[in-house]
Design an enzyme around this catalytic site. Sequence first.
Site, mmCIF file in Angstrom:
data_model
loop_
_atom_site.group_PDB
_atom_site.id
_atom_site.type_symbol
_atom_site.label_atom_id
_atom_site.label_comp_id
_atom_site.label_asym_id
_atom_site.label_seq_id
_atom_site.Cartn_x
_atom_site.Cartn_y
_atom_site.Cartn_z
ATOM 1 C CE LYS A 297 -1.398 2.419 2.980
ATOM 2 N NZ LYS A 297 -2.066 2.840 4.537
HETATM 3 C C1 5RP Z 1 -2.736 4.429 8.155
HETATM 4 C C2 5RP Z 1 -3.435 3.788 7.136
HETATM 5 C C3 5RP Z 1 -4.616 4.045 6.322
HETATM 6 O O1 5RP Z 1 -5.419 2.965 6.667
HETATM 7 C C4 5RP Z 1 -4.560 4.421 4.996
HETATM 8 O O2 5RP Z 1 -3.669 5.514 4.871
HETATM 9 C C5 5RP Z 1 -5.639 4.402 4.198
HETATM 10 O O3 5RP Z 1 -6.589 5.531 4.697
HETATM 11 P P1 5RP Z 1 -6.705 6.879 4.069
HETATM 12 O O4 5RP Z 1 -7.421 6.536 2.647
HETATM 13 O O5 5RP Z 1 -7.389 7.698 4.949
HETATM 14 O O6 5RP Z 1 -5.279 7.592 3.748
HETATM 15 O O7 5RP Z 1 -2.932 2.523 7.092
HETATM 16 O O8 5RP Z 1 -1.398 4.135 8.606
#
Ligand code: 5RP
Length: 291
Positions: free
Chosen positions: A203
Amino acid sequence: MADMDGFREATNFASNQLSKMDNFHVKGASNLPWGMKDRLSRIFNPHTGRTVMLAFDHGFIMGPTSGLERIDLNIVPLVQYADCIMCTRGILQTSIPANLNKPVCLRSDAGSTVLTDLNRNVLIDMEDAVRLNASAMAVMFSAGDGDREAITAANLVKAVDLGNRYGIPVMGVTAVGKEMARDARYFALASRVCAENGASIVKTYYCEGFEKIAVTCPVPVVIAGGKKLPEKEALELCFNAINDGAAGVDMGRNVFQSESPAAMIQAVHAVVHDGLTPEQGFEMFQDLSGK
Ligand code: 5RP
């Protein structure tokens, strides 16, 4: 002779099936064991190869942030529209009905909050991920972040080792040190390091030059949504990310802080899986939200 033909037919059928298996729909996963593939198939739709993960793990850093005050009211009604949910074990066990039967990407590290220095995380007991039937474990890796780089790399490696034992894939959650630019160079580095250390999903964030991040990462890359944007811009972000090689989104604030979260997640789903343009997605959002 007839027996021989039957045998050949059966052999051809078997080898076709095997070569289809090689073409597993999740990037970089063809050689993984069956259990890993099964879990990844719950997250990534076998027809599109993509996913919409609904992220609401923010509370472990931010507490009851806007849009996450009441998981039962704010999040539970949205779960049906997501391919997978991403949250902590505390929220899962207290607030998500198990009979929703949704694949879970379990936030598996924990550490400091927004009130102190971030990223000095430790891992949860991995057996809890087994007990909770997690389809994946999410663990942060923070590149170029002083001594936290090594701490978070060790967390990631340990999670992958234990995940391999139990057949649970790991999603590397990329972060970069405060001094690093939040650009393709550093996100590509962090993403690749996660994959090199055995993460099956990464991610990261969408940015200019995102194609390089996606193409140089041997596993699927999903993008976080980041801070709340106007709905049309958030849908453009999803569309551009998919166009540039993302395998989906792991989105939180742009869904649960939307003026109409259920409409928003359905529009995101349509952009990711059905190829809607941002304009079409926004129209869908407006229709569903009764605007
Ligand atoms: C924080 C995360 C969040 O789950 C991720 O960033 C996704 O959330 P958003 O779309 O609000 O940024 O992993 O560490």
